[in-house]
Structure formats: structure tokens, C-alpha cells
Design a protein around this motif. Structure first.
Motif, PDB file in Angstrom:
ATOM      1  N   UNK A 113      12.346  -0.567   0.510  1.00  0.00           N
ATOM      2  CA  UNK A 113      11.875  -1.444  -0.966  1.00  0.00           C
ATOM      3  C   UNK A 113      10.673  -2.289  -0.299  1.00  0.00           C
ATOM      4  N   UNK A 114      10.102  -1.850   0.720  1.00  0.00           N
ATOM      5  CA  UNK A 114       8.934  -2.749   1.252  1.00  0.00           C
ATOM      6  C   UNK A 114       7.733  -2.360  -0.005  1.00  0.00           C
ATOM      7  N   UNK A 115       6.968  -3.213  -0.209  1.00  0.00           N
ATOM      8  CA  UNK A 115       5.852  -3.089  -1.308  1.00  0.00           C
ATOM      9  C   UNK A 115       4.879  -2.023  -1.192  1.00  0.00           C
ATOM     10  N   UNK A 116       4.845  -1.220  -2.300  1.00  0.00           N
ATOM     11  CA  UNK A 116       3.654  -0.120  -2.261  1.00  0.00           C
ATOM     12  C   UNK A 116       2.754  -0.210  -3.284  1.00  0.00           C
ATOM     13  N   UNK A 117       1.766   0.319  -3.138  1.00  0.00           N
ATOM     14  CA  UNK A 117       0.530   0.316  -4.107  1.00  0.00           C
ATOM     15  C   UNK A 117       0.456   1.943  -4.488  1.00  0.00           C
ATOM     16  N   UNK A 118       0.363   2.065  -5.811  1.00  0.00           N
ATOM     17  CA  UNK A 118      -0.011   3.458  -6.227  1.00  0.00           C
ATOM     18  C   UNK A 118      -1.532   3.644  -6.403  1.00  0.00           C
ATOM     19  N   UNK A 119      -1.941   4.647  -6.074  1.00  0.00           N
ATOM     20  CA  UNK A 119      -3.517   4.661  -6.216  1.00  0.00           C
ATOM     21  C   UNK A 119      -3.844   6.202  -6.664  1.00  0.00           C
ATOM     22  N   UNK A 120      -5.141   6.510  -7.058  1.00  0.00           N
ATOM     23  CA  UNK A 120      -5.565   7.696  -7.420  1.00  0.00           C
ATOM     24  C   UNK A 120      -6.183   8.334  -6.183  1.00  0.00           C
ATOM     25  N   UNK A 121      -6.434   9.694  -6.096  1.00  0.00           N
ATOM     26  CA  UNK A 121      -7.172  10.340  -4.995  1.00  0.00           C
ATOM     27  C   UNK A 121      -8.158   9.634  -4.321  1.00  0.00           C
ATOM     28  N   UNK A 122      -9.201   8.670  -4.986  1.00  0.00           N
ATOM     29  CA  UNK A 122     -10.146   7.903  -4.444  1.00  0.00           C
ATOM     30  C   UNK A 122      -9.679   6.466  -3.776  1.00  0.00           C
ATOM     31  N   UNK A 123      -8.481   6.317  -4.071  1.00  0.00           N
ATOM     32  CA  UNK A 123      -7.769   5.090  -3.587  1.00  0.00           C
ATOM     33  C   UNK A 123      -7.932   3.831  -4.441  1.00  0.00           C
ATOM     34  N   UNK A 124      -8.312   4.119  -5.766  1.00  0.00           N
ATOM     35  CA  UNK A 124      -8.368   3.118  -6.813  1.00  0.00           C
ATOM     36  C   UNK A 124      -6.824   2.944  -7.431  1.00  0.00           C
ATOM     37  N   UNK A 125      -6.398   1.694  -7.405  1.00  0.00           N
ATOM     38  CA  UNK A 125      -5.276   1.204  -7.724  1.00  0.00           C
ATOM     39  C   UNK A 125      -4.761   1.539  -9.173  1.00  0.00           C
ATOM     40  N   UNK A 126      -3.697   2.298  -9.293  1.00  0.00           N
ATOM     41  CA  UNK A 126      -3.160   2.571 -10.631  1.00  0.00           C
ATOM     42  C   UNK A 126      -2.403   1.157 -11.251  1.00  0.00           C
ATOM     43  N   UNK A 127      -2.892   0.610 -12.242  1.00  0.00           N
ATOM     44  CA  UNK A 127      -2.386  -0.494 -12.830  1.00  0.00           C
ATOM     45  C   UNK A 127      -1.756  -0.117 -14.316  1.00  0.00           C
ATOM     46  N   UNK A 128      -0.653  -0.972 -14.352  1.00  0.00           N
ATOM     47  CA  UNK A 128       0.153  -0.852 -15.757  1.00  0.00           C
ATOM     48  C   UNK A 128      -0.845  -1.139 -16.916  1.00  0.00           C
ATOM     49  N   UNK A 129      -0.781  -0.165 -17.979  1.00  0.00           N
ATOM     50  CA  UNK A 129      -1.659  -0.299 -18.921  1.00  0.00           C
ATOM     51  C   UNK A 129      -1.194   0.847 -20.077  1.00  0.00           C
ATOM     52  N   UNK A 130      -1.877   0.794 -21.339  1.00  0.00           N
ATOM     53  CA  UNK A 130      -1.365   1.571 -22.430  1.00  0.00           C
ATOM     54  C   UNK A 130      -1.498   3.008 -22.095  1.00  0.00           C
ATOM     55  N   UNK A 131      -2.888   3.241 -21.136  1.00  0.00           N
ATOM     56  CA  UNK A 131      -2.932   4.593 -20.796  1.00  0.00           C
ATOM     57  C   UNK A 131      -2.202   5.148 -19.581  1.00  0.00           C
TER      58      UNK A 131
END
Length: 296
Positions: A113-131
Motif C-alpha cells: 500500500x505504498x503510494x503509487x501514481x497512475x500515468x499514461x504512456x507518456x508519463x503524464x499523471x492521470x487525475x480524477x476528473x469527469x473524463x
């Protein structure tokens, strides 16, 4: 036989030998352990024990929708790039299809349960949004999702910023080179007064009768300005050299000269290829040469 498989907007035609759970999972980015198909009647078709879908259950040229749990790539930051090291399969409900929900599923799959970040293939962070809410976003075939530790993500972003800064420095340097080249051409153009004067005189003469006979002075001035040094004829597509600040010849002739020599064919200056420019706007004037210059 061939079968048409689809998932979302992705559609692929496969042959008998390609109908393995492993290959289908790889193509549609779902877990090969959970992959199955449904036909037009919504009947589910599962792989057999060998991992293949039996062609006895399939209809040639039939359309089958692919189903399976989604795959998330676990990545590390290596020399400023995301490098996937393994893959985990996540199964989620519609209400769990959010960034926070997917992160929880990834942590469950990793058993950490160490903190992780979700990204796309280019390394851009995926943020919570309507999309990014809903399974439609997370199940798109064209989208690869990476999970990277928070520490690695910070390191990756730092390297990315350094590369961006370096590119900007290179662009600034490139612009300076352009400015210097422009200044060089402007300075060189100051030596074109004699050529400009000849152009003006020739333009005036070309508007008169083509049978006009020039004086010797006019003839020599025009011939000196507009005769190709190589072919000795009127210049076609004139090329201007900054080293000697004058027109030196036809484009074709100068190109042929530069194929075997690096010196200016007029002043013998070095590095001719970086000191020549095509002079535009003289076509009509040069065309008139053949009519108004009479060689005695």
C-alpha cells in the motif's frame, strides 16, 4: 477460417491459429487468464484447457466481442523513461472506475500500500476528473495505463523537466544562429548597389523596344552583372554569394560546381555551400536579356 474480434472501437480479423487466449489478451490488452468472447446472441465462449478457443464454437467471418479484466503496467523510472517491469490484472465495478479506485485495485494486486501514481504512456499523471470516471475510460484499447511509485514518479518528472529545459536552450541557440545569418545577409545586401542599379537599368530597357542597341558601357555593365561565370550565358535562376557579395551564376551551374569544389568560383572564398542564396524576383528581367542584348 477467419473471425472478426472487437472490443470498443478496436476490430481485428484473426485466423484459426491466432485464436489463443494469450494472443487475444495481448492484442486487446486484457488478462489472458480471464479473456472470453460473446457472439451476436450474447452467448459466452471460453478458451479450452489448452488456452485456445475451439473453432467448433465459432462461425467463420462471425463477429465476437472480447471481454476480460484490465491490465495495468507496473513501471519504473529508468534514465528518465518509463520502463514496464510487470503487469497486474485488475477487476473493478463501474462505481470503482476512478483514479482512486484503480489505485486501490493496483495496491491490492501488488500486496503493498505504498503510494503509487497512475500515468499514461507518456508519463503524464492521470487525475480524477469527469473524463476519467467510468469504465469507458479505463477499458479503451488504445490507452495503456502505468502505475509507478510516488518516489519514482518524482524522479521521472525531474528528469523530464531537465530535458525540456535543455531543449529550450538548444532552441534559443538555434534562434541566435538564425539571427546571425539574417544579419549576415543584410550586411551582404549592402554590397548589391551595383547589381541593383544594373537591374533597374535593365528593367527600363526591357520595357522599350527589343531591337534597341545598347552602348558599350551599358552592355559591359549588364553582362558583368548577369553573366554566369560557369556557362558564360545570361544567368538562369541567379545565385548570390555573400563571400563576394555578387551574383555568381545559374543555380544549376553553381550546384554542379559545388559538387566537386568548396571554394567560391568568383572570389575563391571557402565554404561556398553555406554562403550562397537563390536570388528571387529577377526572372522577367533575365528573360529580357536574350532579346535586348545584341552581341556585335
Amino acid at each position: 477460417e477467419q473471425y472478426i474480434l472487437f472490443k470498443g472501437s478496436k476490430r481485428v480479423t484473426l485466423k484459426d491459429d491466432d485464436m489463443s487466449a494469450e494472443k487475444i489478451g495481448r492484442i486487446f490488452q486484457v488478462s489472458s487468464q480471464t479473456v472470453y468472447l460473446t457472439d451476436d446472441s450474447n452467448i459466452a465462449i471460453f478458451p479450452n484447457q489448452s488456452g485456445y478457443l475451439s473453432t467448433l464454437d465459432l462461425t467463420a467471418r462471425g463477429h465476437y466481442e472480447v471481454h476480460g479484466d484490465e491490465s495495468i503496467y507496473i513501471a519504473d523510472s529508468v534514465h528518465g523513461k518509463l520502463r514496464p517491469s510487470r503487469m497486474v490484472v485488475v477487476r473493478f465495478l463501474e462505481c470503482e472506475a476512478t483514479v482512486h479506485g484503480i489505485i486501490g485495485k493496483v495496491q491490492d494486486a501488488l500486496g503493498s500500500y505504498d503510494p503509487v501514481i497512475l500515468t499514461d504512456a507518456q508519463g503524464n499523471e492521470i487525475l480524477d476528473s469527469e473524463g476519467t470516471k467510468g469504465s469507458l475510460y479505463w477499458k479503451q484499447n488504445a490507452r495503456k495505463v502505468f502505475a509507478i511509485s510516488e518516489q519514482d514518479f518524482t524522479e521521472f518528472q525531474g528528469t523530464k523537466r531537465k530535458r525540456s529545459s535543455s531543449r529550450k536552450d538548444d532552441e534559443t541557440s538555434g534562434l541566435q544562429d538564425v539571427y546571425e545569418k539574417i544579419e549576415e545577409v543584410v550586411l551582404a545586401s549592402q554590397g548589391l548597389q551595383q547589381v541593383i542599379s544594373s537591374i533597374k537599368e535593365l528593367s527600363e530597357l526591357s520595357s522599350q523596344t527589343s531591337a534597341k542597341t545598347l552602348t558599350d558601357v551599358q552592355m559591359q555593365k549588364i553582362k558583368a552583372a548577369f553573366t554566369c561565370i560557369v556557362c558564360k550565358g545570361p544567368i538562369d535562376q541567379p545565385v548570390f554569394a555573400t563571400c563576394c557579395r555578387s551574383l555568381i551564376g545559374c543555380k544549376l551551374c553553381v550546384d554542379q560546381w559545388m559538387a566537386t569544389a568548396s571554394q567560391c568560383l568568383k572570389c575563391r572564398g571557402e565554404d561556398l555551400s553555406n554562403n550562397v542564396f537563390l536570388a528571387v524576383g529577377l526572372s522577367e528581367v533575365l528573360l529580357a536579356l536574350s532579346d535586348i542584348i545584341k552581341v556585335e
